[in-house]
Scaffold this motif. Structure first.
Motif, PDB file in Angstrom:
ATOM      1  N   ASP A 130      18.261  21.532 -74.604  1.00  0.00           N
ATOM      2  CA  ASP A 130      17.565  20.713 -73.892  1.00  0.00           C
ATOM      3  C   ASP A 130      16.490  21.172 -75.613  1.00  0.00           C
ATOM      4  OD1 ASP A 130      18.498  19.195 -71.877  1.00  0.00           O
ATOM      5  OD2 ASP A 130      18.596  20.576 -71.040  1.00  0.00           O
ATOM      6  N   LEU A 131      15.967  22.147 -75.889  1.00  0.00           N
ATOM      7  CA  LEU A 131      14.978  22.061 -75.837  1.00  0.00           C
ATOM      8  C   LEU A 131      15.420  23.522 -77.437  1.00  0.00           C
ATOM      9  CD1 LEU A 131      11.284  22.810 -74.928  1.00  0.00           C
ATOM     10  CD2 LEU A 131      12.322  25.119 -76.360  1.00  0.00           C
ATOM     11  N   VAL A 132      14.693  23.411 -77.937  1.00  0.00           N
ATOM     12  CA  VAL A 132      15.001  24.569 -79.080  1.00  0.00           C
ATOM     13  C   VAL A 132      13.450  25.343 -79.437  1.00  0.00           C
ATOM     14  CG1 VAL A 132      15.413  23.753 -81.264  1.00  0.00           C
ATOM     15  CG2 VAL A 132      16.391  25.925 -80.921  1.00  0.00           C
ATOM     16  N   VAL A 133      13.655  26.339 -79.689  1.00  0.00           N
ATOM     17  CA  VAL A 133      12.153  26.934 -79.934  1.00  0.00           C
ATOM     18  C   VAL A 133      12.635  27.604 -81.363  1.00  0.00           C
ATOM     19  CG1 VAL A 133      10.857  28.612 -79.815  1.00  0.00           C
ATOM     20  CG2 VAL A 133      11.558  27.690 -77.510  1.00  0.00           C
ATOM     21  N   LEU A 134      12.112  27.472 -82.562  1.00  0.00           N
ATOM     22  CA  LEU A 134      12.008  27.930 -84.190  1.00  0.00           C
ATOM     23  C   LEU A 134      10.789  28.987 -83.994  1.00  0.00           C
ATOM     24  CD1 LEU A 134      13.506  25.138 -86.169  1.00  0.00           C
ATOM     25  CD2 LEU A 134      14.925  26.539 -84.326  1.00  0.00           C
ATOM     26  N   PRO A 135      11.307  29.677 -85.909  1.00  0.00           N
ATOM     27  CA  PRO A 135       9.795  30.761 -85.523  1.00  0.00           C
ATOM     28  C   PRO A 135       8.749  30.134 -85.874  1.00  0.00           C
ATOM     29  CG  PRO A 135      12.294  31.611 -86.725  1.00  0.00           C
ATOM     30  CD  PRO A 135      12.297  30.257 -86.248  1.00  0.00           C
ATOM     31  N   GLY A 142      18.380  14.277 -79.929  1.00  0.00           N
ATOM     32  CA  GLY A 142      17.926  13.763 -78.569  1.00  0.00           C
ATOM     33  C   GLY A 142      17.363  14.797 -77.858  1.00  0.00           C
ATOM     34  N   LEU A 143      16.147  15.753 -79.295  1.00  0.00           N
ATOM     35  CA  LEU A 143      16.483  17.129 -78.316  1.00  0.00           C
ATOM     36  C   LEU A 143      15.111  17.026 -78.756  1.00  0.00           C
ATOM     37  CD1 LEU A 143      17.620  20.817 -78.245  1.00  0.00           C
ATOM     38  CD2 LEU A 143      17.691  20.104 -80.648  1.00  0.00           C
ATOM     39  N   TRP A 144      13.557  18.791 -77.838  1.00  0.00           N
ATOM     40  CA  TRP A 144      12.811  18.648 -77.253  1.00  0.00           C
ATOM     41  C   TRP A 144      13.411  20.428 -78.522  1.00  0.00           C
ATOM     42  CZ3 TRP A 144       8.572  17.155 -75.752  1.00  0.00           C
ATOM     43  CH2 TRP A 144       8.518  16.696 -74.790  1.00  0.00           C
ATOM     44  N   ALA A 145      11.425  19.834 -79.929  1.00  0.00           N
ATOM     45  CA  ALA A 145      12.129  21.233 -80.641  1.00  0.00           C
ATOM     46  C   ALA A 145      10.296  21.891 -80.783  1.00  0.00           C
ATOM     47  CB  ALA A 145      12.351  21.088 -82.196  1.00  0.00           C
ATOM     48  N   VAL A 146       9.810  23.021 -80.924  1.00  0.00           N
ATOM     49  CA  VAL A 146       8.727  24.091 -80.890  1.00  0.00           C
ATOM     50  C   VAL A 146       9.175  24.878 -82.148  1.00  0.00           C
ATOM     51  CG1 VAL A 146       7.267  25.633 -79.974  1.00  0.00           C
ATOM     52  CG2 VAL A 146       8.614  23.760 -78.726  1.00  0.00           C
ATOM     53  N   VAL A 147       8.758  24.157 -82.862  1.00  0.00           N
ATOM     54  CA  VAL A 147       9.134  25.003 -84.457  1.00  0.00           C
ATOM     55  C   VAL A 147       6.959  25.096 -84.877  1.00  0.00           C
ATOM     56  CG1 VAL A 147       9.532  24.093 -86.828  1.00  0.00           C
ATOM     57  CG2 VAL A 147      10.386  23.317 -84.534  1.00  0.00           C
ATOM     58  N   GLY A 148       7.170  26.482 -85.747  1.00  0.00           N
ATOM     59  CA  GLY A 148       5.703  27.008 -86.103  1.00  0.00           C
ATOM     60  C   GLY A 148       5.931  26.328 -88.065  1.00  0.00           C
ATOM     61  N   VAL A 149       5.097  25.755 -87.684  1.00  0.00           N
ATOM     62  CA  VAL A 149       4.923  25.179 -89.504  1.00  0.00           C
ATOM     63  C   VAL A 149       2.866  25.964 -89.737  1.00  0.00           C
ATOM     64  CG1 VAL A 149       4.820  22.904 -90.624  1.00  0.00           C
ATOM     65  CG2 VAL A 149       6.407  23.241 -88.549  1.00  0.00           C
ATOM     66  N   ASP A 150       3.140  26.060 -91.194  1.00  0.00           N
ATOM     67  CA  ASP A 150       1.481  26.162 -91.902  1.00  0.00           C
ATOM     68  C   ASP A 150       0.540  25.043 -92.641  1.00  0.00           C
ATOM     69  OD1 ASP A 150       1.900  29.133 -91.184  1.00  0.00           O
ATOM     70  OD2 ASP A 150       2.513  29.429 -93.581  1.00  0.00           O
ATOM     71  N   LEU A 151       0.445  24.456 -91.712  1.00  0.00           N
ATOM     72  CA  LEU A 151      -0.649  23.133 -92.106  1.00  0.00           C
ATOM     73  C   LEU A 151      -1.705  22.605 -92.742  1.00  0.00           C
ATOM     74  CD1 LEU A 151      -0.263  21.284 -88.403  1.00  0.00           C
ATOM     75  CD2 LEU A 151       1.404  20.961 -90.770  1.00  0.00           C
ATOM     76  N   LEU A 199       3.850  23.686 -83.984  1.00  0.00           N
ATOM     77  CA  LEU A 199       4.779  21.711 -83.423  1.00  0.00           C
ATOM     78  C   LEU A 199       5.569  21.875 -82.053  1.00  0.00           C
ATOM     79  CD1 LEU A 199       5.250  19.379 -86.502  1.00  0.00           C
ATOM     80  CD2 LEU A 199       3.283  20.804 -86.087  1.00  0.00           C
ATOM     81  N   LEU A 200       5.334  20.705 -81.444  1.00  0.00           N
ATOM     82  CA  LEU A 200       5.870  20.696 -80.045  1.00  0.00           C
ATOM     83  C   LEU A 200       6.462  19.252 -80.603  1.00  0.00           C
ATOM     84  CD1 LEU A 200       7.301  20.126 -77.077  1.00  0.00           C
ATOM     85  CD2 LEU A 200       5.472  20.317 -76.273  1.00  0.00           C
ATOM     86  N   ILE A 201       8.059  18.581 -80.792  1.00  0.00           N
ATOM     87  CA  ILE A 201       8.309  17.294 -81.008  1.00  0.00           C
ATOM     88  C   ILE A 201       9.455  16.893 -79.727  1.00  0.00           C
ATOM     89  CG2 ILE A 201      10.046  16.335 -83.003  1.00  0.00           C
ATOM     90  CD1 ILE A 201       8.769  18.511 -84.638  1.00  0.00           C
ATOM     91  N   ARG A 202       8.879  15.402 -79.578  1.00  0.00           N
ATOM     92  CA  ARG A 202       9.890  15.215 -78.738  1.00  0.00           C
ATOM     93  C   ARG A 202      11.296  14.427 -79.120  1.00  0.00           C
ATOM     94  NH1 ARG A 202       6.010  10.478 -76.475  1.00  0.00           N
ATOM     95  NH2 ARG A 202       7.516   9.428 -77.559  1.00  0.00           N
ATOM     96  N   PRO A 203      12.399  14.323 -77.941  1.00  0.00           N
ATOM     97  CA  PRO A 203      13.593  13.989 -78.237  1.00  0.00           C
ATOM     98  C   PRO A 203      13.556  12.489 -79.238  1.00  0.00           C
ATOM     99  CG  PRO A 203      13.587  14.926 -76.235  1.00  0.00           C
ATOM    100  CD  PRO A 203      12.073  14.398 -76.679  1.00  0.00           C
ATOM    101  N   LEU A 230       6.103  29.428 -71.109  1.00  0.00           N
ATOM    102  CA  LEU A 230       5.424  29.617 -72.224  1.00  0.00           C
ATOM    103  C   LEU A 230       6.725  29.394 -73.590  1.00  0.00           C
ATOM    104  CD1 LEU A 230       3.235  32.418 -71.055  1.00  0.00           C
ATOM    105  CD2 LEU A 230       2.374  29.893 -71.531  1.00  0.00           C
ATOM    106  N   LEU A 231       6.217  28.649 -74.441  1.00  0.00           N
ATOM    107  CA  LEU A 231       6.712  28.383 -76.087  1.00  0.00           C
ATOM    108  C   LEU A 231       6.437  28.843 -76.748  1.00  0.00           C
ATOM    109  CD1 LEU A 231       7.608  24.401 -75.058  1.00  0.00           C
ATOM    110  CD2 LEU A 231       9.424  26.839 -74.460  1.00  0.00           C
ATOM    111  N   ASN A 232       6.819  29.706 -77.466  1.00  0.00           N
ATOM    112  CA  ASN A 232       6.208  31.084 -78.543  1.00  0.00           C
ATOM    113  C   ASN A 232       6.662  31.213 -79.335  1.00  0.00           C
ATOM    114  OD1 ASN A 232       4.610  33.457 -79.460  1.00  0.00           O
ATOM    115  ND2 ASN A 232       4.810  34.167 -77.958  1.00  0.00           N
ATOM    116  N   SER A 233       6.391  30.913 -80.621  1.00  0.00           N
ATOM    117  CA  SER A 233       6.944  31.023 -81.907  1.00  0.00           C
ATOM    118  C   SER A 233       6.290  31.627 -82.604  1.00  0.00           C
ATOM    119  CB  SER A 233       6.997  29.871 -82.931  1.00  0.00           C
ATOM    120  OG  SER A 233       7.308  28.808 -82.462  1.00  0.00           O
ATOM    121  N   LEU A 234       7.079  32.754 -83.203  1.00  0.00           N
ATOM    122  CA  LEU A 234       6.837  34.704 -83.661  1.00  0.00           C
ATOM    123  C   LEU A 234       7.433  34.970 -85.154  1.00  0.00           C
ATOM    124  CD1 LEU A 234       7.041  34.574 -80.527  1.00  0.00           C
ATOM    125  CD2 LEU A 234       5.808  36.909 -81.039  1.00  0.00           C
TER     126      LEU A 234
END
Length: 747
Positions: free
Chosen positions: A192-197, A240-249, A262-266, A329-333
């Motif tokens: 349902d949700l994926v965390v990326l670095p 239709g997936l939640w995603a948590v992604v580390g991005v330099d902004l 970023l916390l991105i909705r489905p 807690l959702l952690n990108s490292l």
């Protein structure tokens, strides 16, 4: 309702808000969780996650009578509730739907606010808001009309999380393809949700002439409407997936950039953005730390908290979000430190009783520069520390089930309720300005002349022993240990927790234990005087001869008597039956203990020394349940050029489990006066005390689910097939035409 509005911004401006506050109010999400309903009344949990995670439960009666508005809503009121001096409202059904009415004195004139809730479909509520000015004759003139929409989404009592790990190179387009590939793999495995670095967008080659360049970091970072972020959002919507992604902004030009998550909705919308607060060493030369208040995000997956890598090497970020009600807690490292997977990630889950889903970069294809690899070890950790862990060497993904409401139990190895054991009245120093706390003179590298006087080093003896078959033998062995330590040159000896009692003896008869402790205290005072040594140990203390109050007390005694004592403030499971918690915290880091679990020593004690950069001498009983020996965790002094693991992970000295022995350690005071974990990261000075208010808030005032309601999702199952995105893309914000002026009859 996540910023689905028509004309709402003008509504806020009418109340006198400036443009920025009006826009913030307009896009602020709001959640209503209906926990019970009938035609006569409705009970709901009202969530305002942008307001320190605010949530309150209340019941409205649809009887046409005015009733008080719940006080909890006034604590964070901004517009109509703030203007409602009567602090009451009325609800009833009519031909338009469920009507709510309030009477407001605004701009010196009486007004009536009416809003109707009606079902647009089975999955959507429309809130039609009308504000009328009332003249002396009772005639009403409409001054504002606005609409808000609420979408219906049932809770997921359990869901599947994924944490993917890989390395991102310099080609942003290829990195997007890599992210999308892992998102597809996660969805294919039921996530349902994926965390990326962290910095999934690119490797950070932000250097000019071999020197770090903030300008180049800005130029090469992403924007929220750029191709990289758009590609992530489009993929979330497609899958239709939640995603948590580390991005330099990018930040403000020409030279500001942030490490973001970023916390991105489905449905492809961005639910939230977190800017990393605590940066890892070199990152301070390229990025600005974020300083926005911590947030929790209310979703069908539970209350989610975001943190990025070094945010988790200090305890406050995870603790504040957990106190705000975060369940996951959702952690990108982007970490090369093995301490992340072995200590920081699992411990933040354990000490807060929450879930922790963490994704780290892995490997290092570079053959120039810093060759140490990113250490992987991505994992999904439950509130009790059970976890699934990915490889430390290659691309990988872990999948696990998350049951968010288990985080409300707050069970721990050492106590039934972690948060109930907290003593917020003792934690005031956490919120004091950085320059006034006692450790302020110790910031930065150790000075040539230390700010506090004392010897260059202190020899400490870890005296590992426990109660034997008789008290007489135990006392005899203790005296021999003390004498041996003194002859070896020790200035201090540390004994285990309640070492002179058999396991369970104190629980069985605490008063008898206190009587024996009084005798044993004198024995230890005599031993300290005869051997010219200081001794640290714990006993059962009776407050006075006529008092029934007992304490679990740590003593530091020396040749001249009792130097100090500390009455344990956070009691364990069995101690609560007989001990009174102390009312102060000591500055002592001599630690008589009885490891309740392996994690208590291998994670918690190690972490406390690391995140504070002090020496921690922990001496345990031979029969400790954790089956560990005693350990001293060294502060370590950063001198530059250390291997990365040695910069981050404190070194230690260990005794063997269940073996009576004595280990002598020489503690250099300079090490504990150096608070640097690198050239730029001072783990105490880089804190954000102004954001830690939740740490000192009384437990009952916290916006946690269990403080708010006794209802659990399983108590009101929703059998309808309602899914996020059923209405298509998010409604676009529009500005309505000015209202027509007309008269109507009040009421």
């Amino acid at each position: 309702s996540d910023s689905k509005y028509e004309n709402w911004e003008n509504y806020m401006l009418w109340y006198g808000m400036d443009d920025d506050k009006a826009r913030e109010e307009t896009i602020e999400p709001q959640i209503h969780i209906i926990t019970a309903a009938s035609k006569e009344q409705m009970t709901l949990v009202h969530q305002l996650p942008w307001r320190a995670g605010a949530q309150a439960e209340y019941t409205v009666r649809m009887d046409g009578e005015f009733h008080p508005i719940p006080q909890a809503l006034f604590k964070t009121a901004r517009t109509s509730w703030q203007a409602n001096k009567r602090a009451d409202w009325m609800h009833k059904f009519d031909e338009k739907g469920l009507l709510c009415e309030q009477h407001l004195p605004v701009k010196g004139k009486p007004h009536v606010l009416r809003y109707w809730r009606s079902l647009v479909s089975a999955n959507e509520i429309m809130v039609n808001v009308h504000l009328y000015e009332v003249d002396a004759s009772g005639q009403e003139k409409e001054v504002i009309h606005t609409i808000r929409y609420f979408q219906r989404i049932p809770f997921k009592e359990k869901w599947t999380a994924a944490a993917a790990q890989f390395f991102s190179g310099m080609d942003v387009a290829e990195n997007l393809k890599t992210c999308v590939s892992w998102m597809r793999k996660a969805k294919a495995r039921g996530a349902d949700l994926v965390v990326l670095p962290e910095n999934s967008n690119r490797d950070r080659q932000y250097f000019v002439d071999g020197k770090p360049s903030k300008k180049k970091a800005h130029e090469m970072s992403e924007t929220l409407d750029g191709e990289f972020v758009k590609g992530l959002c489009d993929t979330c919507a497609e899958l239709g997936l939640w995603a948590v992604v580390g991005v330099d902004l990018k930040g403000h030009p020409p030279a500001t950039a942030y490490i973001a998550q970023l916390l991105i909705r489905p449905d492809g919308e961005i639910e939230g953005v977190h800017k990393k607060h605590v940066l890892w060493d070199y990152e301070y030369t390229l990025f600005e730390p974020g300083d926005d208040p911590y947030q929790v995000f209310d979703t069908e997956l539970g209350r989610l908290g975001l943190l990025v890598c070094a945010d988790g090497i200090v305890p406050e970020a995870a603790r504040v979000m957990s106190l705000m009600g975060a369940q996951v807690l959702l952690n990108s490292l982007n970490s090369r430190g093995p301490d992340e997977m072995r200590v920081h990630i699992p411990l933040r889950a354990l000490e807060n009783g929450v879930w922790h889903v963490a994704s780290n970069a892995v490997g290092n294809p570079n053959n120039m520069g810093l060759l140490w690899p990113w250490t992987g070890g991505s994992q999904i950790c439950d509130p009790l520390g059970n976890r699934v862990v990915a490889s430390e060497e290659h691309d990988d993904m872990v999948i696990g089930e998350v049951r968010p409401f288990e985080a409300e139990l707050k069970r721990g190895v050492w106590t039934e309720d972690i948060f109930a054991q907290r003593r917020p009245e003792l934690y005031g120093v956490l919120t004091k300005p950085l320059d006034v706390v006692p450790c302020a003179p110790m910031y930065g590298p150790a000075a040539e002349v230390l700010p506090f006087p004392g010897p260059a080093s202190v020899k400490v003896a870890m005296m590992q022993l426990s109660r034997t078959h008789t008290r007489l033998c135990t006392e005899w062995m203790t005296k021999r240990q003390v004498s041996y330590a003194a002859r070896r040159g020790a200035l201090v000896g540390v004994l285990p927790e309640l070492w002179c009692f058999a396991r369970g003896e104190v629980d069985k008869d605490p008063k008898a234990a206190a009587d024996y402790s009084a005798s044993m205290l004198q024995t230890m005072l005599d031993a300290a005087r005869e051997n010219s040594i200081h001794l640290c140990f714990t006993l059962v203390e009776q407050e006075t001869a006529t008092s029934n109050k007992l304490f679990h007390t740590a003593y530091l005694v020396g040749p001249g008597g009792v130097v100090m004592k500390y009455r344990k403030a956070h009691l364990g499971r069995s101690e609560k039956a007989w001990a009174t918690p102390g009312d102060a915290l000591a500055e002592i880091v001599l630690h008589p203990t009885d490891w309740a679990s392996a994690e208590a020593g291998e994670m918690a004690a190690t972490e406390r020394a690391s995140e504070n950069r002090f020496h921690l001498v922990s001496v345990t009983r031979l029969d400790c349940p954790g089956k560990l020996g005693s350990q001293t965790t060294l502060a370590g002094e950063y001198i530059g050029g250390e291997p990365i693991p040695l910069m981050r992970h404190p070194q230690g000295v260990w005794a063997r489990h269940n073996v009576e022995e004595q280990i002598l350690v020489d503690l250099l005071r300079r090490q504990a006066h150096c608070k640097m974990m690198g050239d730029h990261l001072d783990v105490l000075k880089k804190r954000f005390p102004s954001l830690y208010g939740a740490c000192v808030a009384p437990g009952g005032s916290l916006f946690t689910w269990r403080n708010t309601t006794k209802v659990r999702p399983g108590d009101y199952r929703d059998e309808l097939a309602v899914v996020r995105g059923a209405l298509g893309r998010k409604r676009k914000y529009t500005v309505m035409a000015p209202p027509e002026v007309h008269d109507s009859t009040a009421g």
